[in-house]
Design a protein around this motif. Structure first.
Motif, mmCIF file in Angstrom:
data_model
loop_
_atom_site.group_PDB
_atom_site.id
_atom_site.type_symbol
_atom_site.label_atom_id
_atom_site.label_comp_id
_atom_site.label_asym_id
_atom_site.label_seq_id
_atom_site.Cartn_x
_atom_site.Cartn_y
_atom_site.Cartn_z
ATOM 1 N N VAL A 61 -106.194 -71.190 -24.887
ATOM 2 C CA VAL A 61 -105.937 -70.859 -23.475
ATOM 3 C C VAL A 61 -104.473 -71.107 -23.154
ATOM 4 O O VAL A 61 -103.797 -70.298 -22.512
ATOM 5 C CB VAL A 61 -106.843 -71.706 -22.556
ATOM 6 N N LEU A 62 -103.972 -72.238 -23.640
ATOM 7 C CA LEU A 62 -102.583 -72.587 -23.378
ATOM 8 C C LEU A 62 -101.649 -71.524 -23.940
ATOM 9 O O LEU A 62 -100.709 -71.069 -23.283
ATOM 10 C CB LEU A 62 -102.276 -73.946 -24.013
ATOM 11 N N LEU A 63 -101.962 -71.103 -25.166
ATOM 12 C CA LEU A 63 -101.154 -70.065 -25.801
ATOM 13 C C LEU A 63 -101.201 -68.772 -24.992
ATOM 14 O O LEU A 63 -100.179 -68.130 -24.741
ATOM 15 C CB LEU A 63 -101.678 -69.800 -27.216
ATOM 16 N N ALA A 64 -102.426 -68.416 -24.591
ATOM 17 C CA ALA A 64 -102.587 -67.187 -23.809
ATOM 18 C C ALA A 64 -101.783 -67.283 -22.523
ATOM 19 O O ALA A 64 -101.080 -66.341 -22.127
ATOM 20 C CB ALA A 64 -104.070 -66.962 -23.500
ATOM 21 N N GLU A 65 -101.889 -68.439 -21.868
ATOM 22 C CA GLU A 65 -101.115 -68.648 -20.639
ATOM 23 C C GLU A 65 -99.632 -68.440 -20.903
ATOM 24 O O GLU A 65 -98.936 -67.754 -20.144
ATOM 25 C CB GLU A 65 -101.337 -70.066 -20.112
ATOM 26 N N GLY A 66 -99.165 -69.061 -21.991
ATOM 27 C CA GLY A 66 -97.756 -68.921 -22.338
ATOM 28 C C GLY A 66 -97.393 -67.461 -22.546
ATOM 29 O O GLY A 66 -96.377 -66.984 -22.055
ATOM 30 N N GLY A 67 -98.266 -66.753 -23.246
ATOM 31 C CA GLY A 67 -98.008 -65.345 -23.508
ATOM 32 C C GLY A 67 -97.910 -64.539 -22.219
ATOM 33 O O GLY A 67 -96.943 -63.805 -21.994
ATOM 34 N N ILE A 68 -98.924 -64.718 -21.345
ATOM 35 C CA ILE A 68 -98.938 -63.956 -20.088
ATOM 36 C C ILE A 68 -97.724 -64.331 -19.246
ATOM 37 O O ILE A 68 -97.079 -63.477 -18.633
ATOM 38 C CB ILE A 68 -100.230 -64.229 -19.303
ATOM 39 N N LEU A 69 -97.414 -65.619 -19.255
ATOM 40 C CA LEU A 69 -96.274 -66.097 -18.491
ATOM 41 C C LEU A 69 -94.999 -65.404 -18.950
ATOM 42 O O LEU A 69 -94.218 -64.891 -18.134
ATOM 43 C CB LEU A 69 -96.145 -67.607 -18.698
ATOM 44 N N GLY A 70 -94.834 -65.383 -20.297
ATOM 45 C CA GLY A 70 -93.657 -64.721 -20.849
ATOM 46 C C GLY A 70 -93.635 -63.256 -20.438
ATOM 47 O O GLY A 70 -92.620 -62.722 -20.007
ATOM 48 N N GLY A 71 -94.804 -62.612 -20.538
ATOM 49 C CA GLY A 71 -94.900 -61.209 -20.159
ATOM 50 C C GLY A 71 -94.530 -61.011 -18.704
ATOM 51 O O GLY A 71 -93.747 -60.120 -18.355
ATOM 52 N N GLY A 72 -95.087 -61.867 -17.853
ATOM 53 C CA GLY A 72 -94.825 -61.760 -16.416
ATOM 54 C C GLY A 72 -93.359 -61.937 -16.113
ATOM 55 O O GLY A 72 -92.761 -61.141 -15.369
ATOM 56 N N LEU A 73 -92.758 -62.951 -16.714
ATOM 57 C CA LEU A 73 -91.347 -63.213 -16.466
ATOM 58 C C LEU A 73 -90.486 -62.038 -16.914
ATOM 59 O O LEU A 73 -89.599 -61.593 -16.181
ATOM 60 C CB LEU A 73 -90.911 -64.479 -17.207
ATOM 61 N N SER A 74 -90.803 -61.515 -18.113
ATOM 62 C CA SER A 74 -89.958 -60.407 -18.564
ATOM 63 C C SER A 74 -90.202 -59.174 -17.707
ATOM 64 O O SER A 74 -89.275 -58.401 -17.454
ATOM 65 C CB SER A 74 -90.158 -60.109 -20.046
ATOM 66 N N LEU A 75 -91.428 -59.022 -17.197
ATOM 67 C CA LEU A 75 -91.701 -57.888 -16.314
ATOM 68 C C LEU A 75 -90.855 -58.002 -15.047
ATOM 69 O O LEU A 75 -90.206 -57.047 -14.617
ATOM 70 C CB LEU A 75 -93.191 -57.857 -15.966
ATOM 71 N N ILE A 76 -90.865 -59.209 -14.458
ATOM 72 C CA ILE A 76 -90.098 -59.396 -13.224
ATOM 73 C C ILE A 76 -88.617 -59.125 -13.465
ATOM 74 O O ILE A 76 -87.990 -58.305 -12.782
ATOM 75 C CB ILE A 76 -90.258 -60.832 -12.696
ATOM 76 N N LEU A 77 -88.058 -59.808 -14.477
ATOM 77 C CA LEU A 77 -86.624 -59.677 -14.703
ATOM 78 C C LEU A 77 -86.270 -58.266 -15.151
ATOM 79 O O LEU A 77 -85.295 -57.676 -14.680
ATOM 80 C CB LEU A 77 -86.166 -60.717 -15.734
ATOM 81 N N GLY A 78 -87.109 -57.719 -16.043
ATOM 82 C CA GLY A 78 -86.855 -56.371 -16.503
ATOM 83 C C GLY A 78 -86.905 -55.369 -15.369
ATOM 84 O O GLY A 78 -86.022 -54.514 -15.227
ATOM 85 N N HIS A 79 -87.914 -55.502 -14.515
ATOM 86 C CA HIS A 79 -88.060 -54.583 -13.397
ATOM 87 C C HIS A 79 -86.873 -54.680 -12.455
ATOM 88 O O HIS A 79 -86.323 -53.667 -12.019
ATOM 89 C CB HIS A 79 -89.365 -54.893 -12.657
ATOM 90 N N ALA A 80 -86.478 -55.930 -12.167
ATOM 91 C CA ALA A 80 -85.346 -56.126 -11.265
ATOM 92 C C ALA A 80 -84.087 -55.501 -11.850
ATOM 93 O O ALA A 80 -83.350 -54.804 -11.138
ATOM 94 C CB ALA A 80 -85.131 -57.609 -10.996
ATOM 95 N N ALA A 81 -83.868 -55.733 -13.148
ATOM 96 C CA ALA A 81 -82.668 -55.182 -13.774
ATOM 97 C C ALA A 81 -82.713 -53.663 -13.760
ATOM 98 O O ALA A 81 -81.735 -52.989 -13.409
ATOM 99 C CB ALA A 81 -82.562 -55.689 -15.210
#
Lengths: 473, 369, 127
Positions: B10-30
């Motif tokens: 679960v922790l790993l999955a959370e980390g994965g989704i978190l990473g995905g979410g963060l890159s989505l936000i930053l990528g989208h903004a850029a």
């Protein structure tokens, strides 16, 4: 022997906390999915919608904006100006001077050239006596109600009696409503006759540039407390309230910005005086009595109308606010306990109300017990250290994940913060929020529960800095 | 041990989704920022070109190529305060043809939000004479309502008839939009409204009458009067509303007749209407209503007398010494009111339900004078 | 006339500013300056008073009527005719605005081509 028993109890308790955690997270996931779907639909419905067309329309329902003021001589004129500026074709601004001890009324009389009119109104809900009604020579849509002091709920009731609008909008004096927010928040009333109330999004104004009663440049708060609250507000509105729209409807609309059907509010007797959570109580009343009578009872949250509010930046004030909120919640849930698991109230009784009891009301209790039990269990060897740490990490990670998902939703839709620095700061706050801040709110909410049990009903004074800015010459 | 593994997963999955979410936000903004910077000059240029075309410039310079969403954004921005005559000039642009075609295609989509988007785009473009009318029958209320809003600028007898039928649509949004659009159509809507006045259902009839009261056309008066003895008070109140908006001798008689109606809402509307028409000979009848059992009727009568000038004031003065406590009270309230006779302020306080609507009507009527 | 007449357009909507400016320059041959807020407009009007001001009613900060009142207070700008641009078509508002003493009112939406004629007509200017 005894230590065995303690160990078993503690282990059982740890499992209970674990199960609780699963349930809560399950609910939150459901809310998040529901919120995303609701957001998509809402965005489709409002794409290039002609709101300006509404401005010239004769069938738009009248809105009376009720603004109670108590000792607000410093910014009352500016607040009223901002309200009069709201874009809406049939707007009446009702300012209620709740027996201010300062010169609030004089300032109003001078600024808006008020003249007294004879009060022709019908006393439909209880309030302290009204001393006089005034209308403005310069702004005919402004009505000022001067009354004996009786508190916010009482002032709102007086406003309800004197207002003429079909819809009423309760507005806090320290809230800044965006100019087009009324045109947006009225939407549910134009599409569904079953709607009795609608709420909009509240965002944190601290740190943003404000002038003339309007947020000119949205910035993320720099301070730790305000920053955490910015994340918290975003989360609770963008996914919490929006998610409930499809899952049985909201039980809370912020007292700072909500729109109500006046006739329905009068039917339930207006605002209740003897509670600390009068805005929540009103919503619960509207929903419950509406369902009892088989009349309109839907409460909708609309994500795009925005009001900005200044949040407390001192621990003391914030603590009092949260303590008060939790006492309000407890009081409302206690008053309406008949709804719990009552199939007559359908989703309200079977889903919404139980969620509020289990997650919102008792959440702090469970979390606090966990904080006590886990170290105890560790000491006695009933709980494994690795397990406890892993669990803690998962729980914390879940919180951050939720925050970040909400940020994604915000980024893909409204994008209110334009600078990179703001975006990064907001992300930073959403990571930090789970360490310390959330535990503090748990403590305050527990305090609220405790004080409610002891019978305390005082409000806790909110000291406000207000948005007063020098008016340009 | 399984539990540990589960938590770790679960922790790993959370980390994965978190990473995905963060890159989505930053990528989208850029991405958004770069895109906006790249497209800004084109959007500015197109805005200026569109402004020139809207202003009637004879030259037709080519527009910069923009992605669809930005092209729509520019057109929407440029036409926000432009009426149909102005929008019609856009029709000569190639981009207009392309957008119209796209919108028309959207109107036939199987997904409702596509159809909605199509209608809304056609509103912006001021086009869609073929594509939109069929959508007045769309199964989705959102689409029907948008199509009805579109119709405001395309008045035709068929559409008016369809809109009148929409006044009894099951969806509130459609009813309101149809109402608003018919009022905006004005004269074009009159025949359709008249033919609808034979409607059986009281609610539908009352709505048609309310629309009629806002369209202001004398030919609506006769068909409306035919319903003066309708059994439903809502319909009678709506008839009173139509008469009040029209005036004339027939109108005054009709309204005076309504002053003794059993339903308070009808009496109040009639009283407000007489006040709005400024018919001072009705003062004695209105003065009687000052003692009416219903608050909203007393209030409407008081305010109406106040607006009738001298004679009305006289009756109000007289009512001050009335033996009827209610009449006395209402007269006192109306006369004490500041700014008497200026006629610009609306009274405060109404009853609930129909009373509220009446107050709105009363205010509107006052302001129309 | 040697110089083109100068018009100051105060409106918070960029689209309207762009369209109206282009129209007035192209069709009416006016010299047009724009301001995005009441405050900015006041500043521009005071530094060099124009021949007429087009003023949007609904603006954040200072709205149309408030800006008009401030224009009236200053000796440089009190004689400049002001035309209100209003999206509100309700009679109540119109009569209220008319009572302020503005030179005229123009309703939005408008036909861009007719805009300069309407302004000239309202102010009694020769085309």
């Amino acid at each position: 022997m005894i230590s065995d028993l303690v160990t078993t109890v503690l282990a059982g308790f740890a499992w209970a906390v674990f199960a609780y955690f699963i349930v809560v997270n399950g609910c939150q996931t459901a809310l998040l999915v529901s919120a995303t779907a609701a957001m998509r639909r809402h965005r489709h419905r409002t794409w290039e919608e002609d709101r300006v067309g509404l401005l010239g329309s004769a069938v738009t329902p009248t809105i009376s904006a009720l603004a109670p003021a108590y000792n607000e001589e410093a910014n009352v004129a500016e607040s009223v100006h901002a309200l009069l500026m709201l874009q809406y074709p049939a707007l009446e601004v009702v300012l209620i001077n709740d027996g201010s001890a300062d010169s609030t009324l004089d300032v109003l009389i001078r600024t808006f050239e008020l003249y007294p009119i004879h009060p022709i109104f019908r006393n439909q809900v209880q309030s302290q006596p009204i001393r006089g009604l005034y209308r403005s020579k310069v702004h005919p849509q402004l009505l000022v109600v001067d009354k004996e002091n009786g508190g916010k709920a009482d002032a709102l009731n007086a406003g309800l009696n004197c207002a003429t609008g079909e819809l009423v909008c309760a507005i806090d004096a320290d809230t800044l409503i965006e100019p087009d927010a009324l045109l947006r928040i009225v939407r549910p009333f134009l599409t569904d006759e079953n709607v009795v109330a609608a709420g909009g999004t509240i965002r944190v104004a601290n740190g943003s540039q404000v002038a003339n009663g309007r947020v000119l440049d949205a910035r993320v708060p720099r301070g730790l407390l305000a920053g955490c609250q910015a994340v918290e507000y975003l989360r609770s509105f963008l996914f919490g309230r929006l998610g409930w729209n499809n899952l049985g409807g909201n039980l809370i609309i912020s007292g700072a910005f909500g729109l109500f059907r006046r006739a329905s509010v009068l039917d339930v007797g207006g605002y209740v005086h003897d509670t600390v959570g009068e805005d929540m109580e009103l919503i619960a009343d509207l929903r419950r009595q509406g369902q009892d009578r088989g009349t309109a009872s839907r409460v909708d949250f609309v994500p795009d109308p925005v009001a900005w509010t200044e949040v407390p930046e001192s621990l003391r004030v914030l603590g009092r606010q949260r303590d008060r909120w939790h006492r309000g919640l407890t009081d409302v849930l206690r008053r309406h306990r008949g709804v719990l698991l009552n199939p007559r109230y359908r989703a309200l009784g079977l889903v919404v109300y139980p969620y509020y009891v289990v997650v919102e009301l008792l959440g702090p209790v469970v979390e606090a017990l966990g904080v006590i039990a886990v170290p105890l269990g560790l000491m006695l060897g009933a709980v494994d250290l690795t397990f406890a740490l892993l669990f803690l990490a998962v729980a914390y990670g879940w919180g951050v994940l939720l925050n970040v998902t909400v940020m994604v939703l915000e980024e893909l839709t409204y994008r209110r913060y334009h600078r990179w620095s703001d975006l990064l700061l907001l992300l930073f706050w959403s990571v930090v929020e789970g360490i310390g801040y959330r535990q503090l709110t748990v403590y305050w909410r527990l305090l609220g529960l405790w004080r409610y049990a002891r019978g305390s009903k005082d409000w806790g004074v909110m000291s406000r800095r207000g948005f007063g800015t020098p008016t340009p010459a | 041990m399984q539990l540990y593994d589960l938590l770790a997963c679960v922790l790993l999955a959370e980390g994965g989704i978190l990473g995905g979410g963060l890159s989505l936000i930053l990528g989208h903004a850029a991405f958004q920022q770069l895109r906006a910077a790249r497209l800004r000059p084109g959007m500015r240029a197109n805005m200026q070109t569109l402004a020139r075309v809207l202003a009637g410039a004879p030259d037709r310079p080519a527009l910069a190529r923009l992605p669809l969403d930005k092209a729509i954004e520019v057109v929407a921005e440029a036409t926000r305060s432009v009426d149909d005559a102005g929008r019609a000039r856009l029709a000569e642009l190639p981009v207009y043809a392309a957008l119209t075609e796209r919108a028309a295609r959207w109107c036939t989509s199987t997904r409702w939000h596509r159809r909605l988007k199509g209608v809304r785009l056609l509103v912006i473009l001021g086009a869609g004479q073929d594509a939109v009318p069929p959508l007045l029958e769309d199964p989705r209320a959102e689409v029907r309502s948008a199509a009805a809003a579109w119709a405001a600028n395309q008045p035709s007898p068929q559409i008016a008839t369809r809109l009148v039928r929409m006044l009894s649509d099951e969806a509130l949004a459609c009813r309101l939009t149809a109402h608003r659009t018919l009022v905006r159509m004005g004269l074009h809507a009159v025949p359709a409204i008249i033919s609808h006045m034979t409607e059986e259902s009281p609610a539908s009839l009352a709505t048609a009458l309310l629309v009629a009261s806002r369209v202001h056309d004398s030919s609506l008066m006769g068909p409306a009067l035919a319903h003066r003895n309708h059994s439903d008070p809502e319909v009678r109140a709506a008839v009173a509303q139509v008469i009040a908006s029209g005036g004339g001798t027939d109108g005054v008689e009709g309204l005076e007749g309504f002053l003794t109606d059993p339903a308070p809402a009808v009496r109040a509307t009639a009283a407000a209407g007489l006040g709005g028409l400024g018919h001072w000979p009705s003062s004695p009848l209105l003065a009687e209503l000052l003692g009416d059992p219903a608050w909203e009727v007393r209030r409407a009568a008081g305010l109406a007398l106040d607006r009738l000038g001298g004679p009305g004031q006289l009756y109000l003065q007289r009512a001050l010494h009335s033996t009827d406590r209610f009449a006395q009270d209402m007269a006192r309230q109306v006369l004490d009111r500041g700014g008497t006779g200026t006629g610009t302020e609306s009274g405060t306080g109404t009853g609930t339900g129909t009373g509220t609507t009446l107050a709105v009507f009363a205010t509107n009527g006052k302001e129309r004078r | 006339m040697d110089h083109p007449r100068r018009i100051l357009l105060i409106d918070d909507d960029q689209g309207i500013r762009e369209v109206a400016r282009t129209v007035l320059e192209m069709v009416g041959g006016y010299d047009v300056e724009t301001a995005a807020s009441g405050l900015e407009g006041l500043g521009k009007a005071r530094t060099s008073p124009p021949d007429a001001i087009l003023l949007d009613v609904m603006m954040p900060g200072l709205d149309g009527p408030e800006t008009f009142a401030l224009l009236q207070e200053h000796p440089e700008t009190c004689n400049v005719p002001v035309i209100l641009l209003t999206a509100k078509t309700q009679p109540a508002d119109r009569s209220r605005f008319a009572s302020l003493g503005v030179a005229g009112m123009l309703a939005k939406p408008f036909d861009p081509m007719a805009l300069s004629d309407q302004i000239a007509g309202t102010l009694g200017w020769q085309p």
